[in-house]
Design a protein around this motif. Sequence first.
Motif, PDB file in Angstrom:
ATOM      1  N   TYR A  91       0.829  -1.207   0.000  1.00 45.44           N
ATOM      2  CA  TYR A  91       0.000   0.000   0.000  1.00 45.44           C
ATOM      3  C   TYR A  91       0.863   1.257   0.000  1.00 45.44           C
ATOM      4  CZ  TYR A  91      -4.014   2.957   1.022  1.00 45.44           C
ATOM      5  OH  TYR A  91      -4.996   3.916   0.946  1.00 45.44           O
ATOM      6  N   VAL A  92       1.896   1.265   0.836  1.00 48.61           N
ATOM      7  CA  VAL A  92       2.784   2.432   0.899  1.00 48.61           C
ATOM      8  C   VAL A  92       3.475   2.652  -0.443  1.00 48.61           C
ATOM      9  CG1 VAL A  92       4.882   3.354   1.951  1.00 48.61           C
ATOM     10  CG2 VAL A  92       3.164   2.256   3.381  1.00 48.61           C
ATOM     11  N   ASN A  93       3.935   1.580  -1.058  1.00 50.13           N
ATOM     12  CA  ASN A  93       4.634   1.723  -2.342  1.00 50.13           C
ATOM     13  C   ASN A  93       3.709   2.243  -3.441  1.00 50.13           C
ATOM     14  OD1 ASN A  93       7.244   1.018  -1.622  1.00 50.13           O
ATOM     15  ND2 ASN A  93       6.916  -1.163  -1.958  1.00 50.13           N
ATOM     16  N   GLN A  94       2.445   1.847  -3.403  1.00 54.34           N
ATOM     17  CA  GLN A  94       1.518   2.276  -4.448  1.00 54.34           C
ATOM     18  C   GLN A  94       0.950   3.666  -4.203  1.00 54.34           C
ATOM     19  OE1 GLN A  94      -1.261  -0.783  -5.996  1.00 54.34           O
ATOM     20  NE2 GLN A  94      -0.173  -2.247  -4.700  1.00 54.34           N
ATOM     21  N   THR A  95       1.013   4.139  -2.964  1.00 52.40           N
ATOM     22  CA  THR A  95       0.457   5.463  -2.670  1.00 52.40           C
ATOM     23  C   THR A  95       1.523   6.530  -2.462  1.00 52.40           C
ATOM     24  OG1 THR A  95       0.313   4.876  -0.310  1.00 52.40           O
ATOM     25  CG2 THR A  95      -1.663   4.545  -1.655  1.00 52.40           C
ATOM     26  N   CYS A  96       2.703   6.119  -2.003  1.00 51.98           N
ATOM     27  CA  CYS A  96       3.753   7.091  -1.676  1.00 51.98           C
ATOM     28  C   CYS A  96       5.017   6.925  -2.498  1.00 51.98           C
ATOM     29  CB  CYS A  96       4.114   6.992  -0.190  1.00 51.98           C
ATOM     30  SG  CYS A  96       2.748   7.331   0.928  1.00 51.98           S
ATOM     31  N   TYR A  97       5.108   5.849  -3.257  1.00 51.63           N
ATOM     32  CA  TYR A  97       6.248   5.626  -4.168  1.00 51.63           C
ATOM     33  C   TYR A  97       7.590   5.667  -3.434  1.00 51.63           C
ATOM     34  CZ  TYR A  97       2.412   6.979  -7.227  1.00 51.63           C
ATOM     35  OH  TYR A  97       1.180   7.066  -7.834  1.00 51.63           O
ATOM     36  N   LEU A  98       7.656   4.982  -2.287  1.00 50.10           N
ATOM     37  CA  LEU A  98       8.890   4.992  -1.504  1.00 50.10           C
ATOM     38  C   LEU A  98       9.899   3.947  -1.958  1.00 50.10           C
ATOM     39  CD1 LEU A  98       7.722   5.569   2.197  1.00 50.10           C
ATOM     40  CD2 LEU A  98       8.613   7.217   0.549  1.00 50.10           C
ATOM     41  N   GLY A  99       9.472   3.002  -2.770  1.00 50.22           N
ATOM     42  CA  GLY A  99      10.399   1.981  -3.244  1.00 50.22           C
ATOM     43  C   GLY A  99      10.863   1.036  -2.154  1.00 50.22           C
ATOM     44  N   LEU A 100       9.963   0.708  -1.216  1.00 47.99           N
ATOM     45  CA  LEU A 100      10.313  -0.222  -0.148  1.00 47.99           C
ATOM     46  C   LEU A 100      10.488  -1.622  -0.723  1.00 47.99           C
ATOM     47  CD1 LEU A 100       7.763   1.018   2.536  1.00 47.99           C
ATOM     48  CD2 LEU A 100      10.187   1.613   2.353  1.00 47.99           C
ATOM     49  N   ARG A 101      11.549  -2.305  -0.314  1.00 49.64           N
ATOM     50  CA  ARG A 101      11.843  -3.629  -0.855  1.00 49.64           C
ATOM     51  C   ARG A 101      12.086  -4.681   0.218  1.00 49.64           C
ATOM     52  NH1 ARG A 101       9.935  -1.551  -4.417  1.00 49.64           N
ATOM     53  NH2 ARG A 101      10.696  -1.116  -6.534  1.00 49.64           N
ATOM     54  N   ASP A 102      12.227  -4.271   1.454  1.00 47.98           N
ATOM     55  CA  ASP A 102      12.611  -5.229   2.483  1.00 47.98           C
ATOM     56  C   ASP A 102      12.098  -4.737   3.831  1.00 47.98           C
ATOM     57  OD1 ASP A 102      13.776  -7.434   3.633  1.00 47.98           O
ATOM     58  OD2 ASP A 102      15.831  -6.665   3.544  1.00 47.98           O
ATOM     59  N   TYR A 103      12.145  -5.611   4.823  1.00 48.95           N
ATOM     60  CA  TYR A 103      11.818  -5.216   6.189  1.00 48.95           C
ATOM     61  C   TYR A 103      12.572  -6.110   7.154  1.00 48.95           C
ATOM     62  CZ  TYR A 103       8.502  -9.127   5.893  1.00 48.95           C
ATOM     63  OH  TYR A 103       7.940 -10.360   5.716  1.00 48.95           O
ATOM     64  N   GLU A 104      12.649  -5.662   8.403  1.00 49.21           N
ATOM     65  CA  GLU A 104      13.221  -6.454   9.483  1.00 49.21           C
ATOM     66  C   GLU A 104      12.415  -6.163  10.741  1.00 49.21           C
ATOM     67  OE1 GLU A 104      17.281  -5.260   9.783  1.00 49.21           O
ATOM     68  OE2 GLU A 104      16.830  -3.155  10.214  1.00 49.21           O
ATOM     69  N   PHE A 105      12.109  -7.223  11.496  1.00 48.79           N
ATOM     70  CA  PHE A 105      11.297  -7.065  12.699  1.00 48.79           C
ATOM     71  C   PHE A 105      11.853  -7.920  13.825  1.00 48.79           C
ATOM     72  CE2 PHE A 105       8.246  -5.280   9.800  1.00 48.79           C
ATOM     73  CZ  PHE A 105       7.581  -4.341  10.570  1.00 48.79           C
ATOM     74  N   HIS A 106      11.647  -7.441  15.044  1.00 45.22           N
ATOM     75  CA  HIS A 106      12.017  -8.236  16.214  1.00 45.22           C
ATOM     76  C   HIS A 106      10.982  -8.045  17.315  1.00 45.22           C
ATOM     77  CE1 HIS A 106      13.274  -4.628  18.426  1.00 45.22           C
ATOM     78  NE2 HIS A 106      14.076  -4.292  17.427  1.00 45.22           N
ATOM     79  N   TYR A 107      10.871  -9.053  18.165  1.00 46.52           N
ATOM     80  CA  TYR A 107      10.141  -8.882  19.413  1.00 46.52           C
ATOM     81  C   TYR A 107      10.971  -7.971  20.320  1.00 46.52           C
ATOM     82  CZ  TYR A 107       7.068 -12.933  18.486  1.00 46.52           C
ATOM     83  OH  TYR A 107       6.153 -13.800  17.972  1.00 46.52           O
ATOM     84  N   ALA A 108      10.275  -7.178  21.138  1.00 47.99           N
ATOM     85  CA  ALA A 108      10.962  -6.331  22.122  1.00 47.99           C
ATOM     86  C   ALA A 108      10.233  -6.430  23.454  1.00 47.99           C
ATOM     87  CB  ALA A 108      11.010  -4.879  21.653  1.00 47.99           C
ATOM     88  N   VAL A 109      10.990  -6.695  24.498  1.00 52.67           N
ATOM     89  CA  VAL A 109      10.477  -6.722  25.867  1.00 52.67           C
ATOM     90  C   VAL A 109      11.202  -5.655  26.670  1.00 52.67           C
ATOM     91  CG1 VAL A 109      10.190  -8.071  27.971  1.00 52.67           C
ATOM     92  CG2 VAL A 109      10.049  -9.201  25.751  1.00 52.67           C
ATOM     93  N   TYR A 110      10.435  -4.738  27.253  1.00 53.82           N
ATOM     94  CA  TYR A 110      11.000  -3.771  28.191  1.00 53.82           C
ATOM     95  C   TYR A 110      10.593  -4.201  29.595  1.00 53.82           C
ATOM     96  CZ  TYR A 110      12.328  -0.418  24.569  1.00 53.82           C
ATOM     97  OH  TYR A 110      12.933   0.202  23.495  1.00 53.82           O
ATOM     98  N   PRO A 111      11.527  -4.767  30.381  1.00 50.47           N
ATOM     99  CA  PRO A 111      11.190  -5.092  31.769  1.00 50.47           C
ATOM    100  C   PRO A 111      10.790  -3.825  32.538  1.00 50.47           C
ATOM    101  CG  PRO A 111      13.207  -6.204  31.098  1.00 50.47           C
ATOM    102  CD  PRO A 111      12.879  -5.214  30.017  1.00 50.47           C
ATOM    103  N   THR A 112      10.103  -4.012  33.632  1.00 55.82           N
ATOM    104  CA  THR A 112       9.629  -2.889  34.444  1.00 55.82           C
ATOM    105  C   THR A 112      10.758  -1.907  34.739  1.00 55.82           C
ATOM    106  OG1 THR A 112       7.956  -4.296  35.484  1.00 55.82           O
ATOM    107  CG2 THR A 112       8.544  -2.267  36.634  1.00 55.82           C
ATOM    108  N   GLY A 113      10.484  -0.627  34.471  1.00 59.49           N
ATOM    109  CA  GLY A 113      11.438   0.434  34.790  1.00 59.49           C
ATOM    110  C   GLY A 113      12.467   0.731  33.721  1.00 59.49           C
ATOM    111  N   THR A 114      12.536  -0.083  32.667  1.00 55.94           N
ATOM    112  CA  THR A 114      13.535   0.161  31.627  1.00 55.94           C
ATOM    113  C   THR A 114      13.016   1.152  30.599  1.00 55.94           C
ATOM    114  OG1 THR A 114      12.792  -1.802  30.393  1.00 55.94           O
ATOM    115  CG2 THR A 114      14.642  -2.078  31.924  1.00 55.94           C
TER     116      THR A 114
END
Length: 202
Positions: A91-114
């Motif tokens: 959707y972003v590529n067809q509406t904003c023409y950013l040329g996105l080709r890849d992604y990277e994702f990770h889980y993130a845990v912030y323990p209490t107070g961090t």
Amino acid sequence: MNPLFEPIIDGILADGYGIMDNFLTPDEIIALARRLHDRRAMGQFRAAGIGNQNVVVENAIRGDEILWLDEATTISAELTFLQRIHEFVDYVNQTCYLGLRDYEFHYAVYPTGTFYKRHLDQFRSDSRRKLSVICYLNTDWQETDGGQLALYLPNLDKTGERQITIAPLGGRLVCFESARLEHEVLPATRERLSVTGWLKTA
């Protein structure tokens, strides 16, 4: 194309960031949070670092623990999330023409107070990260729990900046320009969970 993504695009074009609540269903939130906890219990998470050399900084700058997602080892709940990200990229590529080709994702845990102190997501030596994406996996989050995402937005008259804070509500997706908006994660009074990543050019 999914028109449900349009409010995110409108927000990015207007202010550099966009928000979509209910990007994940309640059942999807529970499934991903359970998977996160299972993999953490198996010792698969590690302390997050900073920079593209991923230097661990002993909680002085950030205190989260992360686990990168690999499509080769994902389960159905994770694949559902990544497929929705695929749809968003299209959707972003067809509406904003950013040329996105890849992604990277990770889980993130912030323990209490961090926390994670103010920073930009784009590396000085690598400009491929275009959009930062955070999807929260918290249930029954209250204002008193803290843990907000603070974004620093330049004023339109270029005379400084203004800060906004976004609560990490379960199922909420936040997307912003990686090279433009500095941001930080404020401390929380309970554990804070998310899937976090970047949409990248080739």
